[in-house]
Structure formats: C-alpha cells, structure tokens
Design a protein around this motif. Structure first.
Motif, PDB file in Angstrom:
ATOM      1  N   ASP A 164       0.845  -1.194   0.000  1.00  0.00           N
ATOM      2  CA  ASP A 164       0.000   0.000   0.000  1.00  0.00           C
ATOM      3  C   ASP A 164       0.881   1.244   0.000  1.00  0.00           C
ATOM      4  O   ASP A 164       2.055   1.182   0.399  1.00  0.00           O
ATOM      5  CB  ASP A 164      -0.874  -0.019   1.268  1.00  0.00           C
ATOM      6  CG  ASP A 164      -2.174   0.743   1.092  1.00  0.00           C
ATOM      7  OD1 ASP A 164      -2.334   1.374   0.033  1.00  0.00           O
ATOM      8  OD2 ASP A 164      -3.008   0.705   2.004  1.00  0.00           O
ATOM      9  N   LEU A 165       0.325   2.372  -0.430  1.00  0.00           N
ATOM     10  CA  LEU A 165       1.062   3.635  -0.330  1.00  0.00           C
ATOM     11  C   LEU A 165       1.238   3.998   1.137  1.00  0.00           C
ATOM     12  O   LEU A 165       0.347   3.751   1.958  1.00  0.00           O
ATOM     13  CB  LEU A 165       0.309   4.754  -1.041  1.00  0.00           C
ATOM     14  CG  LEU A 165       0.516   4.860  -2.556  1.00  0.00           C
ATOM     15  CD1 LEU A 165      -0.438   5.883  -3.146  1.00  0.00           C
ATOM     16  CD2 LEU A 165       1.948   5.248  -2.898  1.00  0.00           C
ATOM     17  N   ALA A 166       2.378   4.594   1.476  1.00  0.00           N
ATOM     18  CA  ALA A 166       2.655   4.963   2.872  1.00  0.00           C
ATOM     19  C   ALA A 166       1.614   5.964   3.359  1.00  0.00           C
ATOM     20  O   ALA A 166       1.356   6.960   2.686  1.00  0.00           O
ATOM     21  CB  ALA A 166       4.051   5.552   2.986  1.00  0.00           C
ATOM     22  N   PRO A 167       0.996   5.715   4.507  1.00  0.00           N
ATOM     23  CA  PRO A 167      -0.003   6.661   5.021  1.00  0.00           C
ATOM     24  C   PRO A 167       0.659   7.914   5.591  1.00  0.00           C
ATOM     25  O   PRO A 167       1.833   7.895   5.986  1.00  0.00           O
ATOM     26  CB  PRO A 167      -0.704   5.865   6.128  1.00  0.00           C
ATOM     27  CG  PRO A 167       0.311   4.876   6.588  1.00  0.00           C
ATOM     28  CD  PRO A 167       1.170   4.565   5.394  1.00  0.00           C
ATOM     29  N   ASN A 168      -0.106   9.011   5.614  1.00  0.00           N
ATOM     30  CA  ASN A 168       0.322  10.281   6.234  1.00  0.00           C
ATOM     31  C   ASN A 168       1.638  10.798   5.646  1.00  0.00           C
ATOM     32  O   ASN A 168       2.477  11.333   6.348  1.00  0.00           O
ATOM     33  CB  ASN A 168       0.464  10.113   7.765  1.00  0.00           C
ATOM     34  CG  ASN A 168      -0.748   9.427   8.377  1.00  0.00           C
ATOM     35  OD1 ASN A 168      -1.858   9.558   7.871  1.00  0.00           O
ATOM     36  ND2 ASN A 168      -0.537   8.701   9.450  1.00  0.00           N
ATOM     37  N   ARG A 169       1.803  10.613   4.349  1.00  0.00           N
ATOM     38  CA  ARG A 169       3.025  11.045   3.672  1.00  0.00           C
ATOM     39  C   ARG A 169       2.644  11.791   2.399  1.00  0.00           C
ATOM     40  O   ARG A 169       1.896  11.270   1.567  1.00  0.00           O
ATOM     41  CB  ARG A 169       3.864   9.797   3.342  1.00  0.00           C
ATOM     42  CG  ARG A 169       5.268  10.102   2.888  1.00  0.00           C
ATOM     43  CD  ARG A 169       5.950   8.778   2.543  1.00  0.00           C
ATOM     44  NE  ARG A 169       7.326   8.985   2.173  1.00  0.00           N
ATOM     45  CZ  ARG A 169       8.362   8.615   2.910  1.00  0.00           C
ATOM     46  NH1 ARG A 169       8.179   8.036   4.065  1.00  0.00           N
ATOM     47  NH2 ARG A 169       9.594   8.816   2.483  1.00  0.00           N
ATOM     48  N   ILE A 170       3.173  13.006   2.227  1.00  0.00           N
ATOM     49  CA  ILE A 170       2.804  13.843   1.080  1.00  0.00           C
ATOM     50  C   ILE A 170       3.591  13.407  -0.166  1.00  0.00           C
ATOM     51  O   ILE A 170       4.820  13.290  -0.123  1.00  0.00           O
ATOM     52  CB  ILE A 170       3.088  15.337   1.373  1.00  0.00           C
ATOM     53  CG1 ILE A 170       2.311  15.790   2.607  1.00  0.00           C
ATOM     54  CG2 ILE A 170       2.724  16.203   0.169  1.00  0.00           C
ATOM     55  CD1 ILE A 170       2.742  17.144   3.152  1.00  0.00           C
TER      56      ILE A 170
END
Length: 477
Positions: A151-157
């Motif tokens: 999954d895409l890393a959470p809380n990362r812009i």
C-alpha cells in the motif's frame, strides 16, 4: 560475509507474519478496545465501559460438548476452524464482568498456538510436519494464508504532475489514516476562470474547494496564511485571497453550505464541524484545537505544489519503495476486528436497550451474541473478501511442495485494479533491489502487481514516532 543459507537459518522465512500476529494478540486488539473506550447506552443510571481484552487457549465449540481443545491436525481432518475465545472485560457501573465476545482464528506456531515451543519429536507425535514454518490459519479444515498487501505509505505527502481532462495539474496528495479510517486529501494547482488556482479535495465535500477559504474556515487570518509561504509562493496565494476574500465566520458558513447542501442552516454548521474534524487530515487530530495544525499542514502541501510548478523541486516518485508500506497479518486482522467489533457494539447497545424497554434485568452476558463477531471474521478469512471492498486477501495455501508453501506466505499483492494498464506500477523499480524478487511474478493481468519478497529482505515493524519527535524537538531541529 553472510550467505543466503546463513540468513535462512538465522531468520525464519515467515517469522515476520508470526511477529505481526503476536503483536495483534499482545497489543493490537487492546488498541481497538481503547479507541472505543465506552459504549453509550440510552438507559438511565447505567454506564458500560470496556476494559482489558485477552485471547484464551485454542479450542473448538463442539455441538453438545461445549468448548474442547482440538489440535490443528484434527481441525484439518474434521473441517473445523482452529480458533481461540476472545474474552473482554466489561465494567457495568464500575463492576467488572468478563464475557466471551467471539472466537479469533489462531495462526499456527504463534505464541497462543498449542504447537508453539514443541520439540521436533512432539510435533511429529501431534501429526505435524516439523519442517513446517507455520504462519497460516485453518478455516473450516482448509489452510489459508494472508497475502502481504502493498500500500502507499499513510500520512506522507506525494507531489506529482498529472494531466486531468486535458489540463496539466500539479497535485500534492496524502492518505491520512487514523484508527483504520482512511481519508484521501489533495491540494492541486490548476488554471480556472476567476475562481483561484489552489484547491483542496477531501471526503465530505462535493468537488474541490478553494485552499484559502478552507484555511480561513480553520481559523487562520490573511496575515497568518501568508506567513506560511515563502516569497515566491506569496504572490500565488495573495491572488487566491483577493479573488475569494472572506472572513473566518463567512468562510465557515460557505464550507457548511458546500458540506450540507440542501439542508437546514443549523445542520450545515454541524455538518461543517463534522467534516473538518473527522474527514480533513484525521491523522493530525479530530478536535477544534487541531484546526490550526491542519491549516499549517495544508500550507506545506500547497508550498510543495507551487515549488513543483515553478520547477524548484522534482516530482515525487510514488513507485519508489520508500513511499510504500507492507501490511502484514496482524495489521490486516486488526482492521477486520475493528470493523467486526463496531458491528457487535451496535448489537450490544440494541440488546441492552431492548432488555430495559421490556423491564428485564439489564445483563451484559445475555446481550453479547458472540456468533456475530466469530462469523464476521471467519467469513472474511474463508472467502478472502476483506473490509473496504478488497478481495483475494486470504488464499488457500499452496501445498504443491515445501518451497511453494513458503513462497505463498511471502507473496506481496498490490491493491491496484488488474484491468488497468498501470505500466509504471508494474515495472521493476530500482528501489526493489534486494527487497522484491525481480523474476517471480505471474504472467497475464497480475504481472508486476503480484510480487514475492526476496530471500534476504527484512520487514521492519512500525514504531511510535513520538519518542523520536520529542528528541528532535529537544535538539532544536
């Protein structure tokens, strides 16, 4: 010098799944209970709080015999589910009662499994293969493995340039995750006729909303907004402020009209509060005190968008493996338990209020219907249909040979749609070197989306960043 053989001997090839499941038993389930805290029951002078949760020893609820310990070997033979009772402490008006709320499938060779710690000879006597590494479940007699989800890393812009409906748009996107809830928030720069150039999209608001209006609704003044940006970005932000010039209260009313369109004015204000607290960057917080912090975070996203538009920075590579996270069995089971527990919480509330309405003795033991939680978890593991509409998370363990079974437990699957091209996502990326096997991937529509861990890869557990933040703050970073 390490050889592959040393690594295999020293580090179990499926140890990461067992460690993840053990974390779920020791801390993961309790986290879900602590999030809930207490159940709001509409009964006068009655309070119901949630306490400690624990998982008992594996047993099978035989019809006519009650809960009886059964070995994994017997569960396979008799088409049973190898599971253990979940015992939750309820506090009724301060008085503690421990109630069985359901059964949790047990991962073989985890800390609560009856095979854990047995010698080679004892495993053979129990009907097990001493070379089997565990790390899977037995559901209705079938061995099922949980696939590692990429999954895409959470809380990362992540800031990129995209083409939407023929227009070039610069987008900063973040998947804000809090207590299992996932909110996709984007800040984008696009050319429009007279309504500004910086916009925000997030759940709960139809279409995009002007960035500066949202920042004012979050409690920032014009000067405070401008202070968040460097000199190059201030011109862009000033133009947006002048095009949509509103004060804080007016901006909040505008947000309420957008969020609660077609509803009464009183509801619109409530809806605006709900949307800002729960749907806009929930990982920062969900109270009014967190609103300025959310505005500052949006400003950081907007600054990155403007910098990319002015070619002052390179676009982020979303296929870079530092922007990915692997979700293991413990994390996936915690997500499933959270959704299932929320369902039975509503049922407990209904049953208790029904008891009170019928003038019966309010009793938590009779209000808990443990079958609901058990069936919800077992159904997901038996079919692979997970929360959030995902499928194929749980699969029948490949027992073609010993190597095939190990490879299956180390399989990594992406959540992307199989029917779309996703050329970049399917491509081999340089950062996968040493982490993902470059050769082992299926042919056809799953090509590049279903991968396998390299033999030497190590999955590091997630750690609490608050301690690191505290030290950085003390060092003045």
């Amino acid at each position: 010098m390490l050889s592959i053989q040393d690594f295999v001997k020293r580090e179990d090839l499926t140890r990461f799944q067992l460690d993840s499941y053990n974390w779920l038993i020791e801390r993961g389930l309790q986290e879900v209970i602590d999030e809930k805290g207490a159940l709001e029951i509409d009964i006068p002078d009655y309070a119901l709080e949630l306490g400690k949760i624990r998982v008992g020893s594996p047993r099978v609820n035989e019809s006519g015999e009650g809960p009886v310990p059964r070995s994994p070997f017997e569960c396979r033979l008799r088409n049973l589910t190898y599971s253990a009772p979940i015992l939750l402490e309820f506090k009724q008006n301060g008085e503690s009662v421990e109630v069985e709320v359901g059964y949790l499938p047990v991962m073989l060779d985890s800390n609560i499994c009856m095979l854990h710690g047995l010698s080679r000879q004892e495993l053979i006597e129990s009907g097990e293969d001493p070379e089997d590494l565990g790390g899977y479940f037995i559901i209705n007699g079938t061995e099922r493995s949980l696939i590692i989800v990429e999954d895409l890393a959470p809380n990362r812009i992540v800031t990129t340039k995209e083409t939407i409906a023929g227009k070039d748009v610069v987008v900063a996107k973040v998947f804000s995750v809090r207590q299992g809830f996932r909110s996709r928030v984007t800040v984008e720069k696009r050319e429009t006729a007279g309504s500004g150039s910086l916009f925000v999209t997030f759940p709960g608001i139809p279409n995009r909303i002007n960035l500066t209006i949202l920042m004012k609704a979050l409690g920032m003044t014009t000067d405070e907004i401008l202070d968040q940006f460097d000199d190059d970005a201030k011109l862009e932000v000033t133009l947006n402020l002048e095009l949509k010039d509103m004060e804080g209260a007016e901006a909040f009313d505008y947000l309420g009209k957008r969020a609660g369109a077609g509803h009464a004015k009183q509801y619109q204000a409530t809806r605006a509060n709900q949307v800002i607290n729960n749907f806009l960057l929930p990982h920062i917080g969900n109270t009014e005190d967190d609103r300025k912090a959310k505005a500052r975070y949006l400003a950081i996203m907007a600054q990155k968008v403007i910098d990319l538009d002015l070619d002052k920075r390179e676009p982020d590579d979303k296929d870079h493996y530092s922007n990915k996270r692997l979700r293991l069995a413990g994390d996936l089971m915690q997500e499933l338990f959270r959704v299932s527990f929320n369902k039975i919480s509503r049922d407990i509330k209904y049953q208790l209020e029904k008891q009170h309405a019928r003038h019966r003795q309010v009793n938590i033991k009779t209000a808990v219907r443990s079958n609901n939680l058990t069936e919800s978890i077992n159904y997901a593991l038996a079919t692979g249909n997970w929360t959030g509409g995902r499928s194929g998370v749980s699969q029948v363990l490949d027992r073609t040979n010993h190597l095939a079974s190990i490879a299956h437990r180390r399989r990594v699957s992406s959540l992307l749609s199989r029917s779309h091209p996703h050329f970049e996502a399917r491509d081999l990326h340089a950062t996968q070197w040493g982490r993902i096997c470059p050769n082992e991937t299926p042919e056809g529509q799953n090509c590049g989306l279903v991968k396998n861990l390299a033999v030497g890869s190590v999955i590091s557990p997630e750690i609490d960043e608050k301690a690191v933040e505290k030290y950085l703050h003390e060092f003045g970073v």
